[in-house]
Enzyme design. Structure first.
Site, mmCIF file in Angstrom:
data_model
loop_
_atom_site.group_PDB
_atom_site.id
_atom_site.type_symbol
_atom_site.label_atom_id
_atom_site.label_comp_id
_atom_site.label_asym_id
_atom_site.label_seq_id
_atom_site.Cartn_x
_atom_site.Cartn_y
_atom_site.Cartn_z
ATOM 1 N N CYS A 130 0.833 -1.210 0.000
ATOM 2 C CA CYS A 130 0.000 0.000 0.000
ATOM 3 C C CYS A 130 0.867 1.258 0.000
ATOM 4 O O CYS A 130 1.382 1.669 1.047
ATOM 5 C CB CYS A 130 -0.914 -0.023 1.227
ATOM 6 S SG CYS A 130 -1.922 1.456 1.355
ATOM 7 N N CYS A 133 -0.490 4.117 2.178
ATOM 8 C CA CYS A 133 -0.326 3.950 3.628
ATOM 9 C C CYS A 133 1.135 4.127 4.044
ATOM 10 O O CYS A 133 1.419 4.745 5.063
ATOM 11 C CB CYS A 133 -0.758 2.556 4.082
ATOM 12 S SG CYS A 133 -2.176 1.889 3.260
ATOM 13 N N ASP A 134 2.058 3.556 3.281
ATOM 14 C CA ASP A 134 3.447 3.443 3.750
ATOM 15 C C ASP A 134 4.434 4.320 2.993
ATOM 16 O O ASP A 134 5.603 4.417 3.390
ATOM 17 C CB ASP A 134 3.917 1.977 3.632
ATOM 18 C CG ASP A 134 3.018 1.041 4.444
ATOM 19 O OD1 ASP A 134 2.496 1.485 5.474
ATOM 20 O OD2 ASP A 134 2.851 -0.120 4.037
#
Ligand code: NAP
Length: 305
Positions: A130, A133-134
């Site tokens: 992701c 997200c990261d």
């Protein structure tokens, strides 16, 4: 007893909840992880009709609120099975059992791993599924994205905005991604396309990813790329094995159903990426949610006659 239980709070499931509530049915949606499904991981949506641009997070949040405001209940419980008692279905979760008259399976699909030996161990230590997200953990660093679909190309574009360099590693020299997005990515100076190559090994240093080995599909030549992060974006696969007793699965594990969202089992419907279909998009997930909810509502009507 609930009228309709919806399994999965992604775009298909939450749209089904909206249509069910508006049809006068009580809908309860069960979600095992986060509402919004895969769309939460999409940095920007630019192809949903009448919305020029919106983040995946905001889209998911708005959809969730819309369903709740209409009276749908959303429970954070994992559905582990369904008992089909004919006119009454029992949905079994990790916390309890719930009776309803109809079920809509909108379980979506999960990120597919590359299947490399140490891939699992390196999740959170350089390997991610992701970018939204990261990605921020890799600011100023060199990273790689594996895949050639819309997710991979969008992730590479997103990461190129703040990573020093992004390799896009794809096993072919043609993309599944929309041509417009590929062209946008080609214009980025810090993106290098690594084509006709597979990621064949992950190198680690001190328990963190430090490089990926890529192997040319045609020549078998190997090459190492030093990267701090690898974003795997090679598609999704469904997980419907818990529902095999109420819905037949096609090869690949998708629930067999057409545009009518019927599974072949009375009172069991399906919607979105978890079913057999040609186009898996946000628009088609929403469309399925509507079709499945109206079919489920019609089924309940027919039971009441
Ligand atoms: P996808 O379209 O299925 O693409 C997966 C990519 O990964 C393909 O390029 C495939 O290569 C490659 N791949 C698959 N298995 C692999 C393996 N074992 N090793 C190396 N490469 C592998 O998946 P997606 O990009 O996640 O998209 C899923 C769906 O969501 C699609 O329908 C997509 O259009 C949609 N989506 C839409 C948007 C948007 O419209 N904004 C954004 C994201 C996703 P091959 O091409 O060689 O098979």
């Amino acid at each position: 007893m609930t009228d309709i239980i919806i399994v999965g709070a992604g775009p298909a499931g939450l749209t089904a909840a909206i249509y069910a509530q508006r049809a006068g049915r009580k809908a309860v949606v069960f979600e095992a992880s986060v509402y919004g499904g895969q769309i939460v991981n999409t940095p920007e949506i630019e192809n949903y009709p009448a919305i020029k641009k919106i983040s995946g997070y905001e889209f998911a949040q708005t959809l969730y609120e819309q369903a709740k405001d209409l009276g749908a209940e959303i429970k954070m419980e994992r559905v582990v099975g369904i008992k089909d008692g004919g006119s009454v279905k029992t949905v079994v979760t990790d916390k309890g059992e719930y009776e309803c008259r109809a079920v809509i399976l909108a379980t979506g699909a999960k990120n597919r791993p590359l299947g490399l030996e140490n891939e699992k161990a390196l999740i959170g230590k350089g390997v991610s599924y992701c970018a939204t997200c990261d990605g921020m953990f890799f600011r100023g660093k060199t990273v790689a994205v594996a895949g050639g679909g819309n997710t991979a190309v969008e992730d590479a574009f997103f990461l190129s905005n703040y990573c020093e360099k992004v390799y896009l590693i794809h096993r072919r020299d043609e993309f599944r991604a929309h041509e417009r997005e590929v062209e946008k990515l080609r214009a980025k100076e810090n993106v290098e396309f690594v084509l006709n190559k597979n990621v064949t090994a992950l190198r680690e240093d001190g328990g963190r990813l430090c490089a990926v080995e890529v192997t040319d599909k045609n020549t078998n030549e190997k090459q190492e790329l030093s990267v701090a992060g690898l974003f795997v974006a090679i598609g999704q696969s469904p997980d419907n094995t818990a529902f095999e007793n109420v819905a037949s699965l096609a090869d690949g594990g998708y629930i067999k159903a057409g545009e009518d969202c019927l599974t072949g089992t009375d009172g069991i419907f399906t919607a979105g990426d978890c079913r057999t279909k040609a186009v898996r998009q946000l628009t088609t997930a929403a469309s399925d949610g509507a079709a499945a909810a109206l079919a489920a509502s019609g089924y309940i009507d027919s039971m009441d006659i």
